[in-house]
Design a protein around this motif. Structure first.
Motif, PDB file in Angstrom:
ATOM      1  N   GLN A 112     -28.632 -32.707   3.566  1.00  0.00           N
ATOM      2  CA  GLN A 112     -29.716 -32.165   4.366  1.00  0.00           C
ATOM      3  C   GLN A 112     -30.866 -33.235   4.229  1.00  0.00           C
ATOM      4  O   GLN A 112     -31.360 -33.706   5.322  1.00  0.00           O
ATOM      5  CB  GLN A 112     -30.286 -30.769   4.223  1.00  0.00           C
ATOM      6  CG  GLN A 112     -29.239 -29.744   4.763  1.00  0.00           C
ATOM      7  CD  GLN A 112     -29.965 -28.444   4.662  1.00  0.00           C
ATOM      8  OE1 GLN A 112     -31.366 -28.318   4.479  1.00  0.00           O
ATOM      9  NE2 GLN A 112     -29.235 -27.286   4.726  1.00  0.00           N
ATOM     10  N   GLU A 113     -31.012 -33.467   3.129  1.00  0.00           N
ATOM     11  CA  GLU A 113     -32.171 -34.699   2.828  1.00  0.00           C
ATOM     12  C   GLU A 113     -31.594 -36.055   3.473  1.00  0.00           C
ATOM     13  O   GLU A 113     -32.731 -36.926   3.840  1.00  0.00           O
ATOM     14  CB  GLU A 113     -32.226 -34.792   1.333  1.00  0.00           C
ATOM     15  CG  GLU A 113     -32.825 -33.647   0.768  1.00  0.00           C
ATOM     16  CD  GLU A 113     -32.800 -33.589  -0.900  1.00  0.00           C
ATOM     17  OE1 GLU A 113     -32.680 -34.550  -1.313  1.00  0.00           O
ATOM     18  OE2 GLU A 113     -33.106 -32.477  -1.245  1.00  0.00           O
ATOM     19  N   GLU A 116     -32.731 -36.182   6.932  1.00  0.00           N
ATOM     20  CA  GLU A 116     -33.790 -36.682   7.238  1.00  0.00           C
ATOM     21  C   GLU A 116     -34.355 -38.044   6.995  1.00  0.00           C
ATOM     22  O   GLU A 116     -35.162 -38.828   7.759  1.00  0.00           O
ATOM     23  CB  GLU A 116     -34.976 -35.841   6.363  1.00  0.00           C
ATOM     24  CG  GLU A 116     -34.783 -34.054   6.704  1.00  0.00           C
ATOM     25  CD  GLU A 116     -35.386 -33.171   5.554  1.00  0.00           C
ATOM     26  OE1 GLU A 116     -35.869 -33.721   4.501  1.00  0.00           O
ATOM     27  OE2 GLU A 116     -35.173 -31.982   5.605  1.00  0.00           O
ATOM     28  N   ALA A 254     -23.749 -28.723   2.390  1.00  0.00           N
ATOM     29  CA  ALA A 254     -25.075 -28.986   1.775  1.00  0.00           C
ATOM     30  C   ALA A 254     -25.579 -27.540   1.142  1.00  0.00           C
ATOM     31  O   ALA A 254     -25.648 -26.703   1.820  1.00  0.00           O
ATOM     32  CB  ALA A 254     -25.875 -29.363   2.532  1.00  0.00           C
ATOM     33  N   SER A 256     -28.436 -25.930  -0.923  1.00  0.00           N
ATOM     34  CA  SER A 256     -29.929 -25.839  -1.168  1.00  0.00           C
ATOM     35  C   SER A 256     -30.289 -25.946  -2.682  1.00  0.00           C
ATOM     36  O   SER A 256     -29.465 -25.605  -3.391  1.00  0.00           O
ATOM     37  CB  SER A 256     -30.906 -24.700  -0.716  1.00  0.00           C
ATOM     38  OG  SER A 256     -30.218 -23.391  -1.519  1.00  0.00           O
ATOM     39  N   TYR A 345     -30.480 -29.517  11.231  1.00  0.00           N
ATOM     40  CA  TYR A 345     -29.128 -30.042  10.484  1.00  0.00           C
ATOM     41  C   TYR A 345     -27.930 -29.352  10.789  1.00  0.00           C
ATOM     42  O   TYR A 345     -26.822 -30.211  11.301  1.00  0.00           O
ATOM     43  CB  TYR A 345     -29.392 -29.849   9.045  1.00  0.00           C
ATOM     44  CG  TYR A 345     -28.191 -30.261   8.154  1.00  0.00           C
ATOM     45  CD1 TYR A 345     -27.875 -31.573   7.708  1.00  0.00           C
ATOM     46  CD2 TYR A 345     -27.330 -29.247   7.632  1.00  0.00           C
ATOM     47  CE1 TYR A 345     -26.916 -31.993   7.129  1.00  0.00           C
ATOM     48  CE2 TYR A 345     -26.107 -29.633   7.040  1.00  0.00           C
ATOM     49  CZ  TYR A 345     -25.941 -30.798   6.784  1.00  0.00           C
ATOM     50  OH  TYR A 345     -24.726 -31.067   5.952  1.00  0.00           O
ATOM     51  N   ASP A 346     -27.912 -28.241  10.863  1.00  0.00           N
ATOM     52  CA  ASP A 346     -26.486 -27.484  11.416  1.00  0.00           C
ATOM     53  C   ASP A 346     -26.349 -27.959  12.824  1.00  0.00           C
ATOM     54  O   ASP A 346     -24.900 -27.832  13.092  1.00  0.00           O
ATOM     55  CB  ASP A 346     -26.935 -26.262  11.271  1.00  0.00           C
ATOM     56  CG  ASP A 346     -26.746 -25.587   9.915  1.00  0.00           C
ATOM     57  OD1 ASP A 346     -26.494 -26.415   8.980  1.00  0.00           O
ATOM     58  OD2 ASP A 346     -27.325 -24.438   9.555  1.00  0.00           O
TER      59      ASP A 346
END
Length: 488
Positions: A112-113, A116, A254, A256, A345-346
């Motif tokens: 996820q990061e 971004e 991913a 968290s 993201y998804d």
């Protein structure tokens, strides 16, 4: 292995001459095709190699009996200044320990990061291209190199893009260029007076110093009392992931983590933080720093080269295949609906299906690492073929990717072929099995995002004289002219 077919040769040294005069992976593919992709052997510098281009046989080496085969470091030798004893080259207990730690690191929220970070790097490239005059000619391969170095630099070390641009291209380019020269001209390491060799040696020293200093400063920062809470939470997440079964990022899922908690405490958690959190205090020593330096350099090298080449060749194929480009743009526009914001993201992972096929087909046609070599460490048997200890086995991924009996119409760019299942060892740009590339999901996510941002904002055409020729010898397989395109 006397019963294994020998590559055609009429006089001693003919194999060596053939492999030196043309791209060796192309020569080996032609020999393999002429032998109907059955195993064959050839001689190179007094060594005998066996070439495999059959998915089941490659699976035997990479998965079924992988403990019988070690990395053959002869081919890696010129690149060891970048790879050291990192995950790519290590073996045995060191590899198992590093794989366990780094697999966990790549599960803890990294994707996820990375999405971004990739979006921001892609938007910087968008702004740079938009500032050019219409119809400007650009070496897009070089632009992708800078963008992917920015992504991996921020993801691994929290480097600002300006810092990444100032450090990495200047240091990596002379190292990689000289390393590629040394694959075919190993005597160059004994010629320190050559300007390119002097630049190479200086770049190696400066890169090592930069990475080592970064690691040591980060370790000291994490050990400060005011960061103890952040470190403990990151460490617990990494430890939890290390003890989960199947922690090898093969799903691309991913998880968290405490990145938000870290930001609340005024700092950002990156890959280096997560690796350091997986180390106990008793493990810290000079050898630990040296090992981490090798791991970080491996991340930086492997983490941008494959991504930049994947983007370069994908754009080339899309320019050359307008139907595929139109289909990809339609899909991307349905997901990237807000020009000023990254999609969820998804949505990127689930809805950019055709974009994923484009990247897979790109890596099939342009296999960035066309062959890998393994050394048999214990006597083995592959089908009816006896493989003695010490034998070197060449796994020819490029040959498999171009087999007409494995891939219909193999020389045609057809992303739709990935709508259907294929042999798990018929598509091997990231290897497969226990030693599969640990960052492959990171790389494909990064490429999807940057490619999506560009094709929806610009029209690209190949510059006059640009035909997408492969560089004859460089690894990863790069364009001969860094891919010159016209941007409109």
């Amino acid at each position: 292995m006397a019963n294994v077919t020998k590559a055609p040769a009429q006089w001693p040294g003919q194999h060596l001459l053939a492999l030196m005069r043309r791209p060796p992976w192309d020569v080996l593919r032609e020999w393999s095709q002429a032998n109907e992709y059955k195993p064959f052997r050839f001689h190179f510098f007094n060594e005998t190699y066996v070439v495999l281009a059959e998915p089941d046989q490659v699976q035997h080496v990479l998965q079924t009996n992988f403990r019988q085969y070690a990395k053959d470091l002869h081919g890696y030798a010129p690149f060891l200044v970048l790879l050291g004893t990192g995950l790519v080259t290590s073996e045995g207990e060191l590899w198992r320990h590093q794989r366990s730690l780094i697999s966990a690191v790549f599960k803890v929220g990294i994707l996820q990061e990375a999405g971004e970070i990739s979006y921001q790097a892609g938007m910087r490239l968008v702004r740079k291209l938009a500032a050019l005059p219409r119809g400007a000619e650009v070496e897009i391969g070089e632009e992708f190199r800078h963008a992917t170095l920015q992504v991996i630099g921020e993801a691994v070390l929290s480097l600002a893009p300006e810092k990444s641009d100032a450090v990495f291209p200047r240091l990596y380019l002379p190292i990689v260029e000289e390393a590629n020269y040394r694959v075919w001209h190993p005597y160059r390491k004994f010629l320190p007076f050559l300007p390119a060799v002097r630049e190479y040696n200086e770049a190696v020293r400066e890169l090592d110093a930069f990475v080592t200093d970064t690691i040591e400063r980060r370790h000291d920062e994490l050990m400060r009392e005011d960061n103890a809470g952040v470190l403990d939470r990151v460490r617990q997440r990494v430890v939890d992931q290390m003890h989960q079964p199947g922690n090898d990022d093969s799903t691309g899922t991913a998880v968290s983590c405490d990145g938000d908690d870290a930001k609340k405490e005024g700092r950002k958690v990156d890959i280096l933080d997560r690796i350091l959190a997986g180390k106990s205090g008793s493990e810290w020593s000079r050898s630990t720093v040296d090992q981490l330096r090798d791991e970080i350099k491996t991340f930086l090298f492997a983490g941008h080269e494959t991504s930049s080449m994947m983007l370069t060749w994908a754009l080339f194929e899309l320019i050359s295949n307008p139907r595929c480009l139109a289909k990809l743009k339609k899909e991307v526009e349905s997901v990237f609906t807000d020009p000023d914001r990254m999609p969820a993201y998804d949505d990127i992972q689930r809805k950019l299906v055709y974009t994923e096929w484009v990247l897979r087909e790109t890596l099939r046609l342009h296999t960035v690492v066309p062959i890998v070599t393994r050394e048999c460490v214990r006597d083995d048997k592959i089908g009816d073929m006896h493989v003695p200890k010490g034998a070197r086995v060449v796994l020819h991924m490029q040959a498999i990717h171009r087999r007409a009996d494995v891939w219909e119409d193999p020389n045609t760019f057809r992303p739709e072929r990935f709508e259907h299942k294929h042999h798990p060892y018929a598509w091997l740009p990231f290897i497969n099995g226990p030693r599969a590339c640990i960052g492959q999901h990171f790389a494909r996510l990064e490429a999807k995002i940057i490619l999506a941002l560009l094709v929806t904002r610009f029209t690209f055409a190949l510059a006059p004289g640009e035909h997408g020729q492969h560089h004859p010898y460089n690894i990863p397989i790069a364009p001969l002219h860094r891919m010159r395109v016209i941007v409109d």
